[in-house]
Scaffold this motif. Structure first.
Motif, PDB file in Angstrom:
ATOM      1  N   PHE A 150      41.408  11.810  32.926  1.00  0.00           N
ATOM      2  CA  PHE A 150      41.877  13.200  32.934  1.00  0.00           C
ATOM      3  C   PHE A 150      42.621  13.512  31.639  1.00  0.00           C
ATOM      4  O   PHE A 150      42.556  14.608  31.113  1.00  0.00           O
ATOM      5  N   GLU A 151      43.374  12.559  31.119  1.00  0.00           N
ATOM      6  CA  GLU A 151      43.997  12.539  29.798  1.00  0.00           C
ATOM      7  C   GLU A 151      45.233  13.411  29.637  1.00  0.00           C
ATOM      8  O   GLU A 151      46.263  12.926  29.211  1.00  0.00           O
ATOM      9  N   THR A 152      45.161  14.709  29.944  1.00  0.00           N
ATOM     10  CA  THR A 152      46.308  15.590  29.728  1.00  0.00           C
ATOM     11  C   THR A 152      46.240  16.789  30.653  1.00  0.00           C
ATOM     12  O   THR A 152      45.158  17.311  30.933  1.00  0.00           O
ATOM     13  N   GLN A 153      47.410  17.236  31.095  1.00  0.00           N
ATOM     14  CA  GLN A 153      47.480  18.419  31.953  1.00  0.00           C
ATOM     15  C   GLN A 153      47.368  19.715  31.166  1.00  0.00           C
ATOM     16  O   GLN A 153      47.180  20.787  31.733  1.00  0.00           O
ATOM     17  N   ASP A 154      47.467  19.643  29.855  1.00  0.00           N
ATOM     18  CA  ASP A 154      47.362  20.830  29.013  1.00  0.00           C
ATOM     19  C   ASP A 154      45.891  21.244  28.923  1.00  0.00           C
ATOM     20  O   ASP A 154      45.066  20.546  28.318  1.00  0.00           O
ATOM     21  N   VAL A 203      55.476  12.615  23.848  1.00  0.00           N
ATOM     22  CA  VAL A 203      56.129  12.031  25.032  1.00  0.00           C
ATOM     23  C   VAL A 203      56.227  13.070  26.141  1.00  0.00           C
ATOM     24  O   VAL A 203      55.882  12.799  27.304  1.00  0.00           O
ATOM     25  N   ARG A 204      56.684  14.280  25.805  1.00  0.00           N
ATOM     26  CA  ARG A 204      56.832  15.325  26.825  1.00  0.00           C
ATOM     27  C   ARG A 204      55.496  15.645  27.502  1.00  0.00           C
ATOM     28  O   ARG A 204      55.436  15.828  28.717  1.00  0.00           O
ATOM     29  N   GLU A 205      54.433  15.686  26.704  1.00  0.00           N
ATOM     30  CA  GLU A 205      53.128  16.027  27.266  1.00  0.00           C
ATOM     31  C   GLU A 205      52.626  14.933  28.211  1.00  0.00           C
ATOM     32  O   GLU A 205      52.093  15.212  29.287  1.00  0.00           O
ATOM     33  N   ALA A 206      52.795  13.669  27.820  1.00  0.00           N
ATOM     34  CA  ALA A 206      52.366  12.570  28.692  1.00  0.00           C
ATOM     35  C   ALA A 206      53.167  12.556  29.987  1.00  0.00           C
ATOM     36  O   ALA A 206      52.621  12.334  31.070  1.00  0.00           O
TER      37      ALA A 206
END
Length: 324
Positions: A150-154, A203-206
């Motif tokens: 999925f990698e990222t919620q963005d 870091v925030r994105e992960a």
């Protein structure tokens, strides 16, 4: 990690790409990557399909790959408690990993008498109720795991920058299905997944991605494991071909460490890929960043094996060991 790095067309289609072992969250894991027709998706950061075939690899050839594994590992099969397999794409895609070959693998795996978890790497759109129910009935493993990138919620990063072509709707629908069937989810999460992203933003994105995945898994009663992947520039990827110098810097190992601690604090099992699958050199992954600390990497490797946070505590608030 591949056994043949001379080019996909030179690889013997009767042999798998990779046979490896690891300790994954306390379990000895046999990790297999099979040589099949390459993935049709063109994710920008991924070069794994460059190892796969541009022609059709038949079910008979994949079955011979499977037989090769179980012949080579015949005297060690009782040691493994997990079997993880993929094909540098989606192992549930029947056009590339034929269903009869999945069945053949499940029957051969019956020789792994201590098997506890069967883990299958795939894209979410290939996760179908009837197929998972068939696999659950055929395998002797008590638990199934589906591993998804999925990698990222963005949504912008995932769909436009990475070109994953995985929507939240599809992901949440499949998480609900896994929960209903009692199947575990392991999700890849990229650390610092976009160009010109600072280490702090990475870091925030992960962390936000782990929070999102935990929320939907809690909603549907789906057991979740996080597999962190520090972004690197893979040789042969679209990313390598289009990135300008300085556009995409890999995360520092300290950034990855922060994400591991955050995931642990959420109560999530966290495993970190601390290598680049022989698709990058030290200058294009976290090892090339100033302050790289090999002792911290080894502590994280030990944490991968047993999830004992005591391995990590000596490094909390530790000053950076700057290179040079």
């Amino acid at each position: 990690m591949s056994e043949n790095l001379d080019g996909p067309e030179n690889h013997d289609p009767n042999l798998p790409l990779y046979i490896g072992t690891r300790t994954f969250l306390t379990r000895r894991d046999l990790v297999l990557s099979f040589y099949t027709t390459k993935c049709q998706f063109q994710c920008t950061y991924c070069a794994l399909p460059t190892r796969s075939a541009t022609f059709e690899v038949t079910a008979e050839q994949i079955n011979r790959q499977i037989d090769h594994v179980f012949t080579e590992k015949a005297d060690q099969l009782g040691r493994y408690r997990q079997l993880s397999f993929g094909n540098e794409g989606s192992a549930l895609d029947p056009r590339r990993f034929h269903r009869e070959s999945v069945d053949h693998l499940l029957h051969r795996a019956r020789d792994m008498e201590n098997l506890e978890i069967l883990s299958i790497e795939t894209r979410p759109e290939y996760v179908k109720r009837d197929y998972l129910e068939h696999i659950a009935k055929t395998t002797h493993a008590p638990r199934l795991d589906v591993t998804v990138g999925f990698e990222t919620q963005d949504d912008f990063i995932r769909q436009t920058v990475l070109k994953k072509k995985i929507s939240r709707r599809v992901m949440e629908d499949r998480v609900a299905l896994l929960g209903a069937l009692g199947v575990k989810l392991t999700s890849y999460v990229l650390v610092k997944p976009a160009p010109r992203m600072s280490d702090e933003h990475g870091v925030r994105e992960a962390v936000a991605t782990m929070e999102y995945l935990k929320e939907i898994c809690d909603r549907y009663g789906t057991e979740l494991t996080i597999y962190l992947t520090p972004t690197y520039i893979a040789e042969g990827s679209s990313l390598q071909q289009t990135t300008e110098p300085g556009d995409w810097t890999p995360p520092t190992i300290q950034s990855v460490f922060e994400v591991v601690l955050a995931g642990h604090g959420m109560g999530l099992p966290v495993y970190t890929g601390l290598w680049s699958e022989e698709l990058a050199d030290e200058s294009t992954d976290f090892r090339g960043r100033e302050g790289y600390d090999p002792e911290l990497r080894m502590a994280m490797v030990r944490f991968n094996r047993d999830q004992d946070v005591a391995h990590l505590l000596p490094f909390v608030n530790r000053p950076l060991a700057l290179a040079g």
